[in-house]
Motif scaffolding. Structure first.
Motif, PDB file in Angstrom:
ATOM      1  N   LEU A  32       0.802  -1.217   0.000  1.00  0.00           N
ATOM      2  CA  LEU A  32       0.000   0.000   0.000  1.00  0.00           C
ATOM      3  C   LEU A  32       0.840   1.275   0.000  1.00  0.00           C
ATOM      4  CD1 LEU A  32      -2.993  -0.945   2.320  1.00  0.00           C
ATOM      5  CD2 LEU A  32      -3.020  -0.493  -0.138  1.00  0.00           C
ATOM      6  N   ALA A  33       1.945   1.283   0.679  1.00  0.00           N
ATOM      7  CA  ALA A  33       2.769   2.502   0.702  1.00  0.00           C
ATOM      8  C   ALA A  33       3.237   2.840  -0.713  1.00  0.00           C
ATOM      9  CB  ALA A  33       3.955   2.327   1.639  1.00  0.00           C
ATOM     10  N   GLU A  34       3.682   1.846  -1.453  1.00  0.00           N
ATOM     11  CA  GLU A  34       4.144   2.093  -2.822  1.00  0.00           C
ATOM     12  C   GLU A  34       2.984   2.508  -3.717  1.00  0.00           C
ATOM     13  OE1 GLU A  34       6.490  -0.145  -6.506  1.00  0.00           O
ATOM     14  OE2 GLU A  34       5.873  -1.292  -4.734  1.00  0.00           O
ATOM     15  N   ALA A  35       1.851   1.838  -3.568  1.00  0.00           N
ATOM     16  CA  ALA A  35       0.689   2.167  -4.396  1.00  0.00           C
ATOM     17  C   ALA A  35       0.198   3.582  -4.123  1.00  0.00           C
ATOM     18  CB  ALA A  35      -0.429   1.156  -4.153  1.00  0.00           C
ATOM     19  N   ARG A  36       0.138   3.959  -2.866  1.00  0.00           N
ATOM     20  CA  ARG A  36      -0.341   5.308  -2.522  1.00  0.00           C
ATOM     21  C   ARG A  36       0.642   6.377  -3.007  1.00  0.00           C
ATOM     22  NH1 ARG A  36      -1.421   4.826   3.702  1.00  0.00           N
ATOM     23  NH2 ARG A  36      -2.560   6.812   3.521  1.00  0.00           N
ATOM     24  N   ALA A  37       1.930   6.071  -2.973  1.00  0.00           N
ATOM     25  CA  ALA A  37       2.919   7.024  -3.488  1.00  0.00           C
ATOM     26  C   ALA A  37       2.734   7.222  -4.992  1.00  0.00           C
ATOM     27  CB  ALA A  37       4.327   6.539  -3.180  1.00  0.00           C
ATOM     28  N   LEU A  38       2.426   6.150  -5.701  1.00  0.00           N
ATOM     29  CA  LEU A  38       2.171   6.267  -7.134  1.00  0.00           C
ATOM     30  C   LEU A  38       0.955   7.149  -7.404  1.00  0.00           C
ATOM     31  CD1 LEU A  38       2.603   5.405 -10.112  1.00  0.00           C
ATOM     32  CD2 LEU A  38       1.170   3.418  -9.628  1.00  0.00           C
ATOM     33  N   ALA A  50      -7.406   6.533  -4.537  1.00  0.00           N
ATOM     34  CA  ALA A  50      -6.593   6.842  -3.362  1.00  0.00           C
ATOM     35  C   ALA A  50      -7.428   6.823  -2.090  1.00  0.00           C
ATOM     36  CB  ALA A  50      -5.917   8.197  -3.540  1.00  0.00           C
ATOM     37  N   THR A  51      -8.675   7.267  -2.178  1.00  0.00           N
ATOM     38  CA  THR A  51      -9.550   7.240  -1.011  1.00  0.00           C
ATOM     39  C   THR A  51      -9.737   5.830  -0.494  1.00  0.00           C
ATOM     40  OG1 THR A  51     -10.734   9.224  -1.709  1.00  0.00           O
ATOM     41  CG2 THR A  51     -11.882   7.764  -0.190  1.00  0.00           C
ATOM     42  N   ARG A  52      -9.947   4.881  -1.402  1.00  0.00           N
ATOM     43  CA  ARG A  52     -10.147   3.490  -0.990  1.00  0.00           C
ATOM     44  C   ARG A  52      -8.848   2.904  -0.430  1.00  0.00           C
ATOM     45  NH1 ARG A  52     -14.217   4.564   0.400  1.00  0.00           N
ATOM     46  NH2 ARG A  52     -14.324   2.420   1.168  1.00  0.00           N
ATOM     47  N   LEU A  53      -7.703   3.268  -1.002  1.00  0.00           N
ATOM     48  CA  LEU A  53      -6.440   2.748  -0.479  1.00  0.00           C
ATOM     49  C   LEU A  53      -6.132   3.325   0.891  1.00  0.00           C
ATOM     50  CD1 LEU A  53      -3.971   2.433  -3.482  1.00  0.00           C
ATOM     51  CD2 LEU A  53      -5.701   0.847  -2.648  1.00  0.00           C
ATOM     52  N   ASP A  54      -6.543   4.560   1.139  1.00  0.00           N
ATOM     53  CA  ASP A  54      -6.372   5.134   2.478  1.00  0.00           C
ATOM     54  C   ASP A  54      -7.171   4.330   3.500  1.00  0.00           C
ATOM     55  OD1 ASP A  54      -4.740   7.065   1.436  1.00  0.00           O
ATOM     56  OD2 ASP A  54      -6.139   8.736   1.742  1.00  0.00           O
ATOM     57  N   VAL A  55      -8.395   3.957   3.133  1.00  0.00           N
ATOM     58  CA  VAL A  55      -9.207   3.138   4.045  1.00  0.00           C
ATOM     59  C   VAL A  55      -8.551   1.785   4.255  1.00  0.00           C
ATOM     60  CG1 VAL A  55     -11.442   2.016   4.381  1.00  0.00           C
ATOM     61  CG2 VAL A  55     -11.345   4.310   3.403  1.00  0.00           C
ATOM     62  N   ALA A  56      -8.055   1.189   3.164  1.00  0.00           N
ATOM     63  CA  ALA A  56      -7.396  -0.118   3.273  1.00  0.00           C
ATOM     64  C   ALA A  56      -6.171  -0.045   4.173  1.00  0.00           C
ATOM     65  CB  ALA A  56      -7.003  -0.623   1.886  1.00  0.00           C
ATOM     66  N   ALA A  57      -5.416   1.045   4.066  1.00  0.00           N
ATOM     67  CA  ALA A  57      -4.223   1.191   4.905  1.00  0.00           C
ATOM     68  C   ALA A  57      -4.589   1.333   6.372  1.00  0.00           C
ATOM     69  CB  ALA A  57      -3.413   2.399   4.438  1.00  0.00           C
ATOM     70  N   ALA A  58      -5.713   1.990   6.635  1.00  0.00           N
ATOM     71  CA  ALA A  58      -6.111   2.229   8.021  1.00  0.00           C
ATOM     72  C   ALA A  58      -6.853   1.059   8.636  1.00  0.00           C
ATOM     73  CB  ALA A  58      -6.982   3.487   8.093  1.00  0.00           C
ATOM     74  N   ALA A  59      -7.672   0.369   7.834  1.00  0.00           N
ATOM     75  CA  ALA A  59      -8.573  -0.643   8.411  1.00  0.00           C
ATOM     76  C   ALA A  59      -8.638  -1.940   7.639  1.00  0.00           C
ATOM     77  CB  ALA A  59      -9.983  -0.045   8.532  1.00  0.00           C
ATOM     78  N   GLY A  60      -7.869  -2.080   6.567  1.00  0.00           N
ATOM     79  CA  GLY A  60      -7.859  -3.319   5.818  1.00  0.00           C
ATOM     80  C   GLY A  60      -8.740  -3.252   4.572  1.00  0.00           C
ATOM     81  N   ALA A  63     -12.660  -3.479   4.908  1.00  0.00           N
ATOM     82  CA  ALA A  63     -13.315  -2.209   5.229  1.00  0.00           C
ATOM     83  C   ALA A  63     -13.371  -1.292   4.016  1.00  0.00           C
ATOM     84  CB  ALA A  63     -12.580  -1.520   6.378  1.00  0.00           C
ATOM     85  N   ALA A  64     -12.360  -1.389   3.144  1.00  0.00           N
ATOM     86  CA  ALA A  64     -12.326  -0.545   1.950  1.00  0.00           C
ATOM     87  C   ALA A  64     -13.316  -1.003   0.897  1.00  0.00           C
ATOM     88  CB  ALA A  64     -10.921  -0.522   1.373  1.00  0.00           C
ATOM     89  N   GLY A  65     -13.756  -2.244   0.976  1.00  0.00           N
ATOM     90  CA  GLY A  65     -14.790  -2.715   0.072  1.00  0.00           C
ATOM     91  C   GLY A  65     -14.312  -3.154  -1.288  1.00  0.00           C
ATOM     92  N   GLY A  66     -13.109  -3.688  -1.375  1.00  0.00           N
ATOM     93  CA  GLY A  66     -12.659  -4.164  -2.680  1.00  0.00           C
ATOM     94  C   GLY A  66     -11.220  -4.617  -2.654  1.00  0.00           C
ATOM     95  N   GLN A  67     -10.636  -4.687  -3.856  1.00  0.00           N
ATOM     96  CA  GLN A  67      -9.247  -5.082  -4.051  1.00  0.00           C
ATOM     97  C   GLN A  67      -8.506  -3.976  -4.774  1.00  0.00           C
ATOM     98  OE1 GLN A  67      -9.269  -8.642  -6.471  1.00  0.00           O
ATOM     99  NE2 GLN A  67      -9.231  -9.999  -4.678  1.00  0.00           N
ATOM    100  N   ALA A  68      -7.191  -4.007  -4.656  1.00  0.00           N
ATOM    101  CA  ALA A  68      -6.330  -3.175  -5.489  1.00  0.00           C
ATOM    102  C   ALA A  68      -5.432  -4.091  -6.299  1.00  0.00           C
ATOM    103  CB  ALA A  68      -5.494  -2.229  -4.635  1.00  0.00           C
ATOM    104  N   TRP A  69      -5.331  -3.820  -7.588  1.00  0.00           N
ATOM    105  CA  TRP A  69      -4.447  -4.567  -8.469  1.00  0.00           C
ATOM    106  C   TRP A  69      -3.285  -3.677  -8.867  1.00  0.00           C
ATOM    107  CZ3 TRP A  69      -9.158  -5.418 -12.139  1.00  0.00           C
ATOM    108  CH2 TRP A  69     -10.118  -6.212 -11.483  1.00  0.00           C
ATOM    109  N   GLY A  70      -2.121  -4.282  -8.970  1.00  0.00           N
ATOM    110  CA  GLY A  70      -0.942  -3.525  -9.352  1.00  0.00           C
ATOM    111  C   GLY A  70      -0.308  -4.084 -10.603  1.00  0.00           C
ATOM    112  N   PHE A  71       0.354  -3.234 -11.353  1.00  0.00           N
ATOM    113  CA  PHE A  71       1.091  -3.654 -12.550  1.00  0.00           C
ATOM    114  C   PHE A  71       2.467  -3.011 -12.497  1.00  0.00           C
ATOM    115  CE2 PHE A  71       2.635  -3.040 -16.852  1.00  0.00           C
ATOM    116  CZ  PHE A  71       2.483  -4.305 -17.373  1.00  0.00           C
TER     117      PHE A  71
END
Length: 316
Positions: A32-38, A50-60, A63-71
């Motif tokens: 998450l740190a790398e993804a949020r920096a991007l 970014a809003t959803r990743l902030d929730v994921a970083a704080a509460a998982g 709680a964020a309601g989904g997934q993040a995919w990276g490339f």
């Protein structure tokens, strides 16, 4: 990393993508740190994800309601896609050419493998349209593709005097705010959301009110409102901060009661939202609007918003 021929981008031919496709990976807490920096490299374009990743970083992620995919699947991230209620692709600002094509192809392959779970694809026009181009042969038809949505932002005082009657709504006003939100949604999207007590939509509205991200101008019911004075005031103007991250607050759900339109409420109302938001929430206020909505565009530009990009929304 496997190559991807541009010819495969045609909607009628997705077979080559299955045979030789670039790969994405599902991100975990450690990413998450790398993804949020991007995402922070273009905070206005990426604020939804970014809003959803902030929730994921704080509460998982639950709680964020989904997934993040990276490339890419391995190595430093150059693109991220949020997959939840919305599918939101975000590419690094300097990603272009085949590298950008590969990222979109990887996200499309992941989305197709999981099946459609989102109610929309939304984001930067180039990325969102490219993603839909690859998903369209396999996913159900879209209800509507809104390909031209100017993305606007303001990072200064507005050019219009703010309406002093516009303020944050309170939890005691949820019973008035929720119907206004439902009416706005129906006008904008074409159908009314399920908004019974305890529904996801009702809980979302209540959460925005509780977090101080719902703004209203309340007025007594008029003679044509269908309500008596004893039933309390009605929402004449409203707006919400639907996404907040990276120093950006994205305004959503701007609405004026139809019986009060033409009275000049929208521009001062938005100016009030901008002033309070910049003072207390985030220094940059953004929104996106359909290009065909000339009155809304004129209102936002009068307030001082300037175009900084273009979004696309694909609605299912």
């Amino acid at each position: 990393m496997g190559g991807w021929r541009p010819a495969v981008r045609a909607r009628g031919d997705a077979r080559g993508l299955d045979a030789r496709r670039p790969r994405a990976r599902v991100l975990g807490q450690e990413d998450l740190a790398e993804a949020r920096a991007l995402l922070a490299r273009d905070p206005v374009t990426s604020v939804l994800a970014a809003t959803r990743l902030d929730v994921a970083a704080a509460a998982g992620f639950a709680a964020a309601g989904g997934q993040a995919w990276g490339f890419p699947a391995t190595g430093p991230l150059v693109a991220v896609c949020w997959s939840g209620a919305n599918l939101v692709p975000v590419l690094a600002p300097d990603l272009a050419g085949r590298d950008a094509d590969d990222a979109i192809a990887a996200f499309a392959a992941t989305a197709r493998a999981q099946g459609r779970r989102s109610s929309s694809i939304v984001g930067d026009r180039v990325a969102a349209l490219a993603l839909w181009d690859l998903l369209a042969p396999r996913w159900p038809p879209a209800r509507e593709v809104r390909a031209d949505q100017p993305s606007l932002a303001i990072a200064r005082d507005p050019d219009v005097e703010p309406d002093p009657a516009v303020r944050r709504s309170t939890l005691a006003e949820v019973d008035a705010v929720l119907p206004a939100c439902v009416r706005m949604f129906a006008e904008e999207v074409g159908y009314a959301p399920a908004a019974s007590p305890g529904s996801a939509y009702a809980l979302r509205v209540r959460s925005l009110v509780a977090e101080g991200r719902s703004f209203v101008r309340m007025e007594p019911p008029g003679p044509d409102s269908g309500r008596s004075a004893g039933q309390g005031p009605l929402v004449a103007f409203k707006a919400e901060l639907g996404a907040v991250a990276g120093g950006v607050a994205q305004v959503q759900g701007v609405w004026v009661d139809p019986l009060r339109r033409g009275r000049g409420l929208a521009a001062p109302g938005m100016a009030a939202v901008v002033v309070t938001t910049r003072r207390e929430v985030a220094p940059v206020v953004s929104l996106y609007v359909n290009a065909f909505n000339a009155p809304a565009l004129a209102t936002y530009r009068r307030v001082g918003f300037e175009q900084v990009g273009t979004f696309t929304t694909v609605l299912f």
